[in-house]
Design a protein around this motif. Sequence first.
Motif, mmCIF file in Angstrom:
data_model
loop_
_atom_site.group_PDB
_atom_site.id
_atom_site.type_symbol
_atom_site.label_atom_id
_atom_site.label_comp_id
_atom_site.label_asym_id
_atom_site.label_seq_id
_atom_site.Cartn_x
_atom_site.Cartn_y
_atom_site.Cartn_z
ATOM 1 N N THR A 70 27.239 1.105 -0.373
ATOM 2 C CA THR A 70 26.869 2.520 -0.511
ATOM 3 C C THR A 70 26.218 3.012 0.785
ATOM 4 O OG1 THR A 70 24.774 1.835 -1.533
ATOM 5 C CG2 THR A 70 26.579 2.441 -3.017
ATOM 6 N N PRO A 71 27.008 3.158 1.848
ATOM 7 C CA PRO A 71 26.441 3.614 3.129
ATOM 8 C C PRO A 71 25.897 5.028 3.086
ATOM 9 C CG PRO A 71 28.836 3.630 3.217
ATOM 10 C CD PRO A 71 28.470 2.952 1.930
ATOM 11 N N GLN A 72 26.223 5.770 2.013
ATOM 12 C CA GLN A 72 25.706 7.135 1.877
ATOM 13 C C GLN A 72 24.267 7.151 1.373
ATOM 14 O OE1 GLN A 72 27.984 5.760 -0.022
ATOM 15 N NE2 GLN A 72 27.805 6.354 -2.158
ATOM 16 N N VAL A 73 23.734 5.987 1.017
ATOM 17 C CA VAL A 73 22.337 5.867 0.613
ATOM 18 C C VAL A 73 21.598 5.113 1.711
ATOM 19 C CG1 VAL A 73 20.706 5.007 -1.106
ATOM 20 C CG2 VAL A 73 22.975 5.832 -1.821
ATOM 21 N N LYS A 74 20.557 5.738 2.243
ATOM 22 C CA LYS A 74 19.837 5.169 3.370
ATOM 23 C C LYS A 74 18.451 4.672 2.954
ATOM 24 C CE LYS A 74 23.107 6.248 6.235
ATOM 25 N NZ LYS A 74 23.933 5.193 6.874
ATOM 26 N N LYS A 75 17.987 3.671 3.657
ATOM 27 C CA LYS A 75 16.623 3.174 3.455
ATOM 28 C C LYS A 75 15.818 3.489 4.711
ATOM 29 C CE LYS A 75 15.710 -1.259 3.563
ATOM 30 N NZ LYS A 75 15.659 -2.689 3.146
ATOM 31 N N VAL A 76 14.780 4.300 4.529
ATOM 32 C CA VAL A 76 13.903 4.678 5.642
ATOM 33 C C VAL A 76 12.634 3.835 5.548
ATOM 34 C CG1 VAL A 76 12.719 6.580 6.803
ATOM 35 C CG2 VAL A 76 14.825 7.021 5.532
ATOM 36 N N ARG A 77 12.189 3.307 6.676
ATOM 37 C CA ARG A 77 11.065 2.354 6.658
ATOM 38 C C ARG A 77 10.145 2.618 7.845
ATOM 39 N NH1 ARG A 77 9.912 -3.128 8.331
ATOM 40 N NH2 ARG A 77 9.082 -4.385 6.621
ATOM 41 N N VAL A 78 8.832 2.522 7.612
ATOM 42 C CA VAL A 78 7.857 2.620 8.686
ATOM 43 C C VAL A 78 6.693 1.691 8.376
ATOM 44 C CG1 VAL A 78 6.551 4.552 7.685
ATOM 45 C CG2 VAL A 78 6.516 4.179 10.166
ATOM 46 N N VAL A 79 6.138 1.078 9.407
ATOM 47 C CA VAL A 79 4.981 0.194 9.269
ATOM 48 C C VAL A 79 3.893 0.672 10.223
ATOM 49 C CG1 VAL A 79 4.098 -2.165 9.486
ATOM 50 C CG2 VAL A 79 6.424 -1.776 8.650
ATOM 51 N N THR A 80 2.698 0.890 9.694
ATOM 52 C CA THR A 80 1.561 1.264 10.535
ATOM 53 C C THR A 80 0.618 0.072 10.644
ATOM 54 O OG1 THR A 80 0.321 2.104 8.636
ATOM 55 C CG2 THR A 80 1.668 3.687 9.860
ATOM 56 N N SER A 81 -0.018 -0.055 11.796
ATOM 57 C CA SER A 81 -0.989 -1.127 12.029
ATOM 58 C C SER A 81 -2.354 -0.489 12.290
ATOM 59 C CB SER A 81 -0.563 -1.977 13.238
ATOM 60 O OG SER A 81 -1.481 -3.021 13.474
ATOM 61 N N VAL A 82 -3.366 -0.900 11.500
ATOM 62 C CA VAL A 82 -4.692 -0.292 11.588
ATOM 63 C C VAL A 82 -5.745 -1.395 11.734
ATOM 64 C CG1 VAL A 82 -6.344 1.294 10.520
ATOM 65 C CG2 VAL A 82 -3.883 1.544 10.053
ATOM 66 N N VAL A 83 -6.699 -1.176 12.647
ATOM 67 C CA VAL A 83 -7.806 -2.110 12.839
ATOM 68 C C VAL A 83 -9.086 -1.436 12.307
ATOM 69 C CG1 VAL A 83 -9.164 -3.462 14.484
ATOM 70 C CG2 VAL A 83 -6.713 -3.107 14.879
ATOM 71 N N TYR A 84 -9.726 -2.066 11.323
ATOM 72 C CA TYR A 84 -10.960 -1.556 10.732
ATOM 73 C C TYR A 84 -12.138 -2.423 11.171
ATOM 74 C CZ TYR A 84 -8.446 1.432 7.394
ATOM 75 O OH TYR A 84 -7.650 2.397 6.815
ATOM 76 N N ASN A 85 -13.299 -1.781 11.334
ATOM 77 C CA ASN A 85 -14.530 -2.531 11.518
ATOM 78 C C ASN A 85 -15.044 -3.014 10.172
ATOM 79 O OD1 ASN A 85 -14.974 -2.313 14.374
ATOM 80 N ND2 ASN A 85 -15.480 -0.156 14.085
ATOM 81 N N LEU A 86 -15.627 -4.203 10.157
ATOM 82 C CA LEU A 86 -16.250 -4.746 8.956
ATOM 83 C C LEU A 86 -17.747 -4.786 9.155
ATOM 84 C CD1 LEU A 86 -13.907 -7.775 8.166
ATOM 85 C CD2 LEU A 86 -13.952 -5.558 7.009
ATOM 86 N N VAL A 87 -18.480 -4.354 8.142
ATOM 87 C CA VAL A 87 -19.933 -4.338 8.217
ATOM 88 C C VAL A 87 -20.497 -5.027 6.995
ATOM 89 C CG1 VAL A 87 -20.040 -2.253 9.615
ATOM 90 C CG2 VAL A 87 -20.037 -2.052 7.135
ATOM 91 N N LYS A 88 -21.716 -5.592 7.152
ATOM 92 C CA LYS A 88 -22.394 -6.239 6.030
ATOM 93 C C LYS A 88 -23.025 -5.202 5.116
ATOM 94 C CE LYS A 88 -21.794 -10.665 6.650
ATOM 95 N NZ LYS A 88 -21.201 -11.490 5.612
#
Length: 233
Positions: free
Chosen positions: A215-233
């Motif tokens: 079914t080439p008429q159906v497409k799969k769109v994909r995105v990946v984001t990369s996020v760096v968070y600070n960790l606190v106590k």
Amino acid sequence: MENKGTFFAGLAVMAGLIISGLMLPEAVKVWKDSERTVTVKGLCEREVAADKVIWPVTIKVVGDDLQDVYSELSDKNSILSRYLLDGGLAKEDISVSVPIVSDKMAMEYSTDRIYRYLITSTTTVCTRNVETVLELMHGISELGTKGIAPEQNWEYRTEFLFEGLNDIKPEMIQEATHNAREAAQKFASDSNSSLGKIKSASQGSFTIEDRDSNTPQVKKVRVVTSVVYNLVK
């Protein structure tokens, strides 16, 4: 008098060192806290319908009389165009390429000379009426009753495209970022920490591919984001 001034100066220096020493552990703790981070990735995928199709239809005609071959090709192209127009396409959706003529008598190494001339013509449909084209593709075999046998053009295959990426980009990025935060929150909870502010973030490239080969008429769109968070106590 001079010795007395030196004494007080030394005392002041010593006091400063003591205070710095007392503050140093806290400063180191703050610095270490600022270095505690977690890097997470957020994924977002969507299935979308193709919004544009490029469909080449090839017709070949053979014969020994060049004029007759051209006339037959013209008739068959007209029948094909009528089939496409009656099926719901507009004239501007259809274009016919310049015919390619092969003279087998002029080919030094050709052994297949049952017919002298072979003319190939490709009619290309380019439209956003994807559903209409799918119906026409399924029913094109009916042209066989009119002596026309369209061929699959292996050089220029049918392409189903999705060009509406900009319309869904913001929502997909938001969803991918949300998923990344959920993963970071889970990591922070498991490590007895609290999630701080975002230190850095990067958006991956969007990819668009067929959902599957059938079914080439159906497409799969994909995105990946990369996020760096600070960790606190």
